[in-house]
Design a protein around this motif. Sequence first.
Motif, short mmCIF file in Angstrom:
data_model
loop_
_atom_site.label_atom_id
_atom_site.label_comp_id
_atom_site.label_asym_id
_atom_site.label_seq_id
_atom_site.Cartn_x
_atom_site.Cartn_y
_atom_site.Cartn_z
N ASN A 286 0.85 -1.20 0.00
CA ASN A 286 0.00 0.00 0.00
C ASN A 286 0.89 1.26 0.00
O ASN A 286 2.10 1.16 0.16
CB ASN A 286 -0.95 -0.02 1.20
N PRO A 287 0.29 2.43 -0.15
CA PRO A 287 1.09 3.66 -0.24
C PRO A 287 1.96 3.95 0.99
O PRO A 287 3.03 4.54 0.85
CB PRO A 287 0.04 4.77 -0.43
N SER A 288 1.54 3.52 2.19
CA SER A 288 2.36 3.79 3.38
C SER A 288 3.55 2.84 3.48
O SER A 288 4.43 3.03 4.30
CB SER A 288 1.51 3.70 4.65
N ASP A 289 3.54 1.79 2.64
CA ASP A 289 4.61 0.79 2.61
C ASP A 289 4.72 -0.02 3.89
O ASP A 289 5.77 -0.58 4.19
CB ASP A 289 5.95 1.44 2.25
N THR A 290 3.66 -0.05 4.69
CA THR A 290 3.58 -0.90 5.88
C THR A 290 2.26 -1.63 5.84
O THR A 290 1.20 -1.00 5.72
CB THR A 290 3.65 -0.05 7.17
N PHE A 291 2.32 -2.96 5.90
CA PHE A 291 1.09 -3.75 5.95
C PHE A 291 1.33 -4.96 6.83
O PHE A 291 2.13 -5.82 6.51
CB PHE A 291 0.65 -4.18 4.55
N TRP A 292 0.64 -5.00 7.98
CA TRP A 292 0.73 -6.12 8.93
C TRP A 292 -0.42 -7.08 8.69
O TRP A 292 -1.58 -6.67 8.60
CB TRP A 292 0.64 -5.60 10.36
N CYS A 293 -0.10 -8.37 8.61
CA CYS A 293 -1.14 -9.38 8.46
C CYS A 293 -0.63 -10.71 9.02
O CYS A 293 0.57 -10.89 9.20
CB CYS A 293 -1.55 -9.53 7.00
N PRO A 294 -1.55 -11.63 9.30
CA PRO A 294 -1.11 -12.96 9.72
C PRO A 294 -0.32 -13.63 8.60
O PRO A 294 -0.52 -13.33 7.42
CB PRO A 294 -2.43 -13.70 9.98
N PRO A 295 0.59 -14.55 8.94
CA PRO A 295 1.39 -15.24 7.93
C PRO A 295 0.51 -16.01 6.95
O PRO A 295 -0.55 -16.53 7.31
CB PRO A 295 2.25 -16.21 8.73
N GLU B 269 -2.94 0.04 7.46
CA GLU B 269 -1.66 -0.63 7.63
C GLU B 269 -1.79 -2.01 8.29
O GLU B 269 -0.78 -2.66 8.55
CB GLU B 269 -0.71 0.26 8.45
N VAL B 270 -3.02 -2.44 8.54
CA VAL B 270 -3.25 -3.79 9.08
C VAL B 270 -4.35 -4.46 8.26
O VAL B 270 -5.17 -3.79 7.62
CB VAL B 270 -3.63 -3.77 10.58
N HIS B 271 -4.36 -5.76 8.29
CA HIS B 271 -5.35 -6.52 7.54
C HIS B 271 -6.76 -6.10 7.95
O HIS B 271 -7.01 -5.80 9.12
CB HIS B 271 -5.13 -8.03 7.81
N THR B 272 -7.67 -6.11 6.99
CA THR B 272 -9.04 -5.66 7.25
C THR B 272 -9.77 -6.48 8.30
O THR B 272 -10.70 -5.98 8.92
CB THR B 272 -9.88 -5.67 5.96
N LEU B 273 -9.34 -7.70 8.55
CA LEU B 273 -10.03 -8.51 9.55
C LEU B 273 -10.01 -7.85 10.93
O LEU B 273 -10.93 -8.03 11.72
CB LEU B 273 -9.48 -9.94 9.61
#
Length: 170
Positions: A47-56, A147-151
């Motif tokens: 994404n544009p912020s270049d940070t995306f946290w999600c489960p493996p 910056e985090v998964h939608t869940l």
Amino acid sequence: MSRIMTVTEDKARSEVLRLYGNRLRIRVCGLYREGDRLLMVRHRGINPSDTFWCPPGGGLQFGEQTREGLVREFDEETGLKIEVGEMLFVNEFMEPPLHALELFFVVHAIGGSLRQGTDPEMSLDGQIIEDVRLMTFDEIKSYPPEEVHTLFGRCHSIEEVFALRGYFGS
């Protein structure tokens, strides 16, 4: 204030678009918990912020069974050997040009040791995994929603994450 993209960030974003853009992917994702902490992977190039946290997790390969793919993805990204438990829910991730159907499972560690892994589909200078760590729900929610998964927007606690069932559109 706009952010200037570095060459490394640009390379990661190019790799993501080349490999995953403008096509539907089937992804398998694992929810691994230790006490009040959930295992999360930080990606760049999403994404544009270049940070995306999600489960493996990651994409299935042709001919690969779902559980096999999740075991492989966990080993590649986190170094953990896992046993795949119950399937909880399906999430449709749609952030054009990315589109994926994600199957979320409970997983249990049975070996290995936690480390920051790599994505073998990516070139050495285009790797997108930046961090792997166990995080409390409050830590996850401290990031901006994009910056985090939608869940995590559907839940108010780690218990609610594990109680999700059914299909969720993005």
